[in-house]
Design a protein around this motif. Structure first.
Motif: not given
Ligand SMILES: Cc1cc2nc3c(=O)[nH]c(=O)nc-3n(C[C@H](O)[C@H](O)[C@H](O)COP(=O)(O)OP(=O)(O)OC[C@H]3O[C@@H](n4cnc5c(N)ncnc54)[C@H](O)[C@@H]3O)c2cc1C
Ligand SMILES: [Zn+2]
Lengths: 407, 86
Positions: A28-29, A50-51, A58-59, A62-63, A65, A194, A354, A356-358
């Motif tokens: 996401l980030h 991207e590996k 997590g992207a 995640n749940t 929220i 990387a 937990y 880092g989505f929002k």
């Protein structure tokens, strides 16, 4: 092939030998930062490395929220901006991010917790974020499935109600941002790991990957739970992070019974009903660092016990899927965003645990500004790494369930 | 993922009986000449190794011993002390 379609994020491109900026991690980030670098700052010669595949971390686990009722004055404005950006991004990316603005209810199980909630609410209101304290009866009116009787393990005293939050479809955010990146010329290289970061005279000079060497003056490490390990391994910089496996699950689909995201710190449990009808519920963190992302019987039992207590109508309902991911936790439950210290051209964005989505939309906006200008935007200044040696830890632990092995 | 640890007193026990005590960072730094940075390094900073690391554990729901062990963080298995670290 019977059917041929172009991926949303463009045709596969060749990895070049140099870029203006390299981003490690297609989560996401990384995607959000690349998107804003290209769109807002005209830096389009960017590679996302991207590996595995975008959304692998997590992207995609995640749940989903989203909310902006954090504890401290440094965190609330950042998350508020992130929350305000979902409808904007939905239009801008021309991609439905499915923002379900259902509101969040944080249950409180003691008078002390109610007092803590009052402070958190005052902070939110001061920053123009809607948040109220409600009592157990009001909570029951809002969520009839709630058990407000006194004979459960943690009786409900009241709740913090935060209407602007809710759920956003996490895969849509990954795909939408990837589409936006490609549109503005950013290259996304999947299956590319990387393996080293090169420096010379205190400056970034390049990145070694499984597909060859890249020259670049700027690198962002935004590899989610893998960031801290990578940064230590590749640059010898240690971070105040513990990496823990975190698990979540969904039940079989049910008729509508939950119209909010409901969470309880005391039960270490939150639940919301997805648009498909499943009850998505999390989250449990292992109490010791590990990269397994495996599930435990311990968690399934814990979740069944907790849910049958405070949402008793779920007794007998079957869990359908369970999965795990990584949470990189810091001692003050706030992230680390920093750059050019101690290596010029090196940027990091990690410690998102937990939450880092929002935050990803606003973080992308500000991290890209940081990388484009070399100057830290005011919004990100309090999140520097040196706060730990200066004893300026943030007070976010007061608002969240703190699971780090430091406690 | 499940975890079994070997307490030097009680032997192999379920991981949930123990409390994790952090990565092994060597002896506590001396008070004399201690800088905020060195203290922060000792208290907060981790290597976050994806692989074998030496770490501290406390047998909380057992005999109360503190001990160190080597564990692979990618599969939660205890391992012998690696040759390189001897
Ligand atoms: C079960 C669970 C529930 C969660 N619930 C919520 C929630 O409800 N709300 C919320 O806000 N947050 C939640 N989170 C947290 C959120 O998912 C993360 O904080 C977020 O995904 C972090 O984004 P990121 O872009 O930094 O990293 P990620 O999305 O993890 O992406 C990092 C990427 O880096 C790649 N990578 C790693 N190493 C390398 C390498 N060497 N080279 C190249 N690429 C590499 C990985 O493959 C991965 O794709 C949850 C997380 C989990 C696991
Ligand atoms: Zn013992």
């Amino acid at each position: 092939m019977f059917w041929k379609s172009k991926p949303l994020w463009g045709d596969k491109t060749r990895l070049k030998s140099s870029y203006d900026a390299v981003i490690i991690g297609g989560g996401l980030h990384g995607l959000a930062t690349a998107y804003y670098l290209a769109k807002e700052h005209g830096i389009t010669d960017v590679a996302i490395i991207e590996k595995r595949f975008i959304g692998f971390g997590g992207a995609g686990r995640n749940t989903a929220i989203v909310r902006a009722n954090q504890r401290t004055q440094y965190n609330v404005p950042l998350y508020k901006e992130a929350l305000d950006l979902w409808p904007v991004l939905t239009k801008e990316l021309d991609y439905n991010l499915m923002f379900n603005n259902c509101g969040n209810l944080n249950l409180m199980h003691s008078e002390a917790a109610m007092k803590a909630a009052r402070m958190t609410i005052a902070t939110a209101q001061f920053h123009g974020v809607e948040s109220h304290l409600i009592d157990a009866k009001e909570a029951k009116e809002m969520v009839p499935a709630l058990n407000i009787s006194e004979d459960i393990t943690f009786p409900i005293h009241g709740a913090m109600y935060h209407p602007p939050g809710g759920i956003v479809r996490h895969d849509a955010v990954v795909w939408g941002l990837a589409k936006g990146c490609a549109k503005h010329g950013v290259q996304i290289h999947q299956q590319t790991e990387a393996t080293a970061i090169h420096t010379e005279g205190g400056k970034i000079t390049g990145v070694e990957t499984s597909r060859g060497r890249i020259h670049t003056p700027r690198v962002l490490v935004s590899a989610g739970g893998y960031s801290a390990g990578i940064i230590h391994h590749m640059l010898g910089i240690k971070l105040p992070i513990s990496v823990l496996t975190i698990q979540a699950m969904v039940t079989q689909p049910l008729k509508p019974i939950l119209n909010h995201v409901v969470s309880s710190g005391a039960y270490h449990c939150y639940a919301n009903q997805t648009l498909k009808g499943e009850i998505a519920t999390g989250a449990h963190m292992d109490q010791w660092p590990n990269y397994t992302t495996q599930n435990t019987a311990h968690y399934i039992k814990h979740q069944a016990e907790a849910l049958s207590d405070w949402l008793p109508c779920l007794r007998g309902v079957k869990f359908m899927r369970i999965w795990g991911g990584l949470a990189d936790m810091t001692p003050d439950m706030a992230p680390i965003m920093d750059g050019n210290d101690p290596i010029e051209g090196f940027y990091m964005d990690c410690g998102w645990g937990y939450f880092g989505f929002k935050s990803c939309s606003a973080v992308g906006k500000y991290m890209s500004e940081y990388m484009a200008t070399g100057n830290c935007p005011d919004m990100l200044k309090p999140f520097n790494l040196r706060r730990y040696e200066n004893h300026q830890l943030m007070g976010e632990t007061a608002a969240l369930v703190s699971y780090t092995p430091d406690n | 993922m499940a975890l079994t640890l070997t307490c030097p007193v009680c032997g192999k026990r379920n991981g949930y009986e123990f409390r994790y005590g952090g990565e092994d960072k060597g002896p506590r730094p001396a008070e004399a000449g201690l800088t905020p940075r060195a203290w922060c390094d000792y208290v907060h900073m981790n290597k976050c190794t994806a692989g074998v690391q030496k770490e501290w554990w406390f047998h909380r729901d057992g005999c109360g011993s503190w001990f160190t062990t080597w564990r692979d963080t990618t599969n939660n298995l205890e391992v012998e002390q690696p040759e390189a670290s001897k």
